[in-house]
Design an enzyme around this catalytic site. Structure first.
Site, PDB file in Angstrom:
ATOM      1  N   ALA A 123       0.842  -1.204   0.000  1.00  0.00           N
ATOM      2  CA  ALA A 123       0.000   0.000   0.000  1.00  0.00           C
ATOM      3  C   ALA A 123       0.875   1.251   0.000  1.00  0.00           C
ATOM      4  CB  ALA A 123      -0.897   0.012   1.232  1.00  0.00           C
ATOM      5  N   ASP A 124       0.328   2.350  -0.520  1.00  0.00           N
ATOM      6  CA  ASP A 124       0.984   3.640  -0.332  1.00  0.00           C
ATOM      7  C   ASP A 124       0.093   4.474   0.583  1.00  0.00           C
ATOM      8  OD1 ASP A 124      -1.071   4.725  -1.913  1.00  0.00           O
ATOM      9  OD2 ASP A 124       0.149   4.706  -3.734  1.00  0.00           O
ATOM     10  N   SER A 125       0.530   5.701   0.875  1.00  0.00           N
ATOM     11  CA  SER A 125      -0.195   6.497   1.869  1.00  0.00           C
ATOM     12  C   SER A 125      -1.637   6.770   1.436  1.00  0.00           C
ATOM     13  CB  SER A 125       0.544   7.803   2.132  1.00  0.00           C
ATOM     14  OG  SER A 125       0.628   8.548   0.928  1.00  0.00           O
TER      15      SER A 125
END
Lengths: 78, 418
Positions: A35-37
């Protein structure tokens, strides 16, 4: 596994497109699940919808693992 | 000037989600039109479109082949179509394993006419009904037109020019022409270029219908797109994407690449007349084709096939034909001109690229695709071979592809075998 944990994992699998076996309670959204932010913002929104809880930004920032999410929801859901 | 050739092709269309399937269906005279399945059309003046078919259809599209599950969730259909078509093209060209140095010299220019309209429409309802804090964090970059180019560059590590054309229905042709110039000008050795569209949604259909651009032959969708026919009443909206790999000629030759064609002419012009209606004398279309011919160093009699813009609108078809007639003079007797929009509808920003690919395949196979539904040609069509109903085997030395868009923007491409 608790009912909350099951539902959290289902949301994670659906949103991040990862295999269910990878979504262990210790898995980190960023380090282990790709995941990214922004994905985390989206996941938090999905948890809010699913469980009818409000997760304020300062609490959302502390959610790093699947377990963090489950614990927060179990402690705060109505 | 460096020479630019085409070494890879990729298509997602209502008649097939790969190049050979789509081409075979086009040559067979099939139509991709039908009732809209994507949403409830109650209250819409137009209820028909050429939709890209689902994965379980005989010639359907499976987004899982080349587009990440996570990306699929975050972006609008036009981006999914574009990523897949780009993937097909780069695989076809055999360029998926470029070195770092090669990737610095490889870029992307894939545009769209409209972009993420379905997602803008649905997310605006979320904002209105549930509040701003429920808007997806992926909303913006899942809708922006340059995000096909962005996604493709990330997926394949392409670090050269990263661009996206937005010129309505001329987008695909402009994207290929402009990218060819980037290679000719030594900004890159390889460019993925093309266009995509995915605007079949309530707002997209309603908007074009209100502008009186769409056919309302709702009871016979396969007969609705009928360019040059007396009974045409507007275009049928299509969706999908076309992407080509453009490559500098020596670069392609040195690695023994399969070369489909050379981009030898590109013309652009503006009508400076009206936002939706074409210039009444077709002056923009004429000058666009004329410039492309001049750049190519060809005479009209050197062109064997024209893939017309030919959208099936009463005015547009007539004016394009008039412009071709004036430019070609006596040579019009020997050229074949057809509109593949009769089969797959109007792909808007994707049209120019998809049709350029059909032109390239016409060069490769020495056959020109038909204009479907041309039962009663307009009076102005006399003496012009519009390839009615059936594909035609013939000599194809050079091809001209026209695209014209709202705003009065025109693009013409000329390609030839190497």
């Amino acid at each position: 596994m608790s009912e909350t944990a099951e539902r959290v994992k289902k949301i994670v699998v659906e949103h991040l497109g990862v295999e269910a076996e990878k979504v262990t309670e210790d898995a980190s959204f960023i380090d282990d699940l790709g995941a990214d932010s922004l994905d985390i913002v989206e996941l938090v929104m999905a948890f809010e919808e699913e469980f009818g809880v409000e997760i304020p930004d300062d609490a959302a920032e502390k959610i790093a693992t699947v377990k963090d999410a489950i614990s927060y929801i179990e402690a705060n859901k109505g | 000037m460096r020479r630019v050739v085409v070494t890879g092709l990729g298509l997602v269309t209502p008649l097939g989600a790969d190049v050979e399937t789509a081409w075979a269906n086009i040559l067979a005279g099939k139509s991709g039109a039908g009732q809209i399945t994507r949403f409830d059309t109650t209250g819409q003046k137009c209820t028909i479109a050429c939709e890209v078919k689902p994965a379980d259809h005989e010639y359907g599209f499976d987004p899982n082949k080349r587009v990440d599950h996570k990306v699929q969730r975050q972006v609008d259909p036009f981006i999914i179509f574009g990523i897949d078509a780009a993937g097909q093209a780069i695989e076809d060209a055999g360029l998926t394993d470029m070195t770092l140095e090669e990737r610095y010299r490889a870029g992307v220019s894939i545009g769209s006419g409209i972009g993420g309209l379905p997602g803008i429409a649905s997310e605006s309802l979320v904002c209105e009904n549930k509040g701003p804090t429920r808007v997806s964090p992926h909303f913006v970059h899942g809708r922006l037109i340059n995000l096909i180019s962005g996604q493709v560059s990330i997926k394949y590590g392409l670090m050269g020019p990263n661009h996206a054309v937005v010129t309505a229905c001329s987008t695909g042709a402009h994207a290929i022409g402009d990218a060819a110039r980037m290679i000719a000008m030594d900004d890159a050795d390889v460019m993925l270029a093309g266009g995509a569209e995915g605007a079949i949604c309530p707002l997209g259909i309603a908007g074009f219908a209100q502008a009186k651009a769409l056919s309302t032959r709702n009871d016979a969708p396969e007969k609705a797109s009928r360019p040059y026919d007396k009974d045409r009443d507007g275009f049928v909206m299509g969706e999908g994407a076309g992407v080509v790999v453009l490559e500098e000629y020596e670069h392609a030759k040195a690695r023994g690449a399969k070369i489909y064609a050379e981009v030898i002419g590109y013309g652009l012009s503006g009508d400076a007349y009206h936002v939706t209606a074409p210039h009444p004398e077709g002056s923009g279309a004429f000058r666009s084709m004329q410039m492309a011919l001049k750049k190519a160093g060809l005479k009209p009699e050197d062109i064997d096939y024209i893939n017309a813009h030919g959208t099936s609108t009463p005015m547009g078809d007539e004016l394009e034909l008039g412009a071709v007639r004036r430019l070609f003079g006596d040579a019009i007797a020997d050229v074949s001109m057809s509109s593949t929009k009769s089969a797959i509808g109007h792909l808007l920003g994707g049209a120019g690229a998809v049709e350029a690919i059909f032109c390239i395949l016409a060069l490769r196979d020495q056959i020109v695709p038909p204009t479907l539904n041309l039962d009663n040609p307009s009076d102005s069509c006399t003496g012009v071979d519009l390839v009615p109903h059936v594909a035609k085997k013939r000599q194809v030395r050079a091809v001209l592809n026209n695209s014209f868009g709202f705003g009065g923007t025109n693009a013409s491409l000329i390609l030839r075998a190497v």
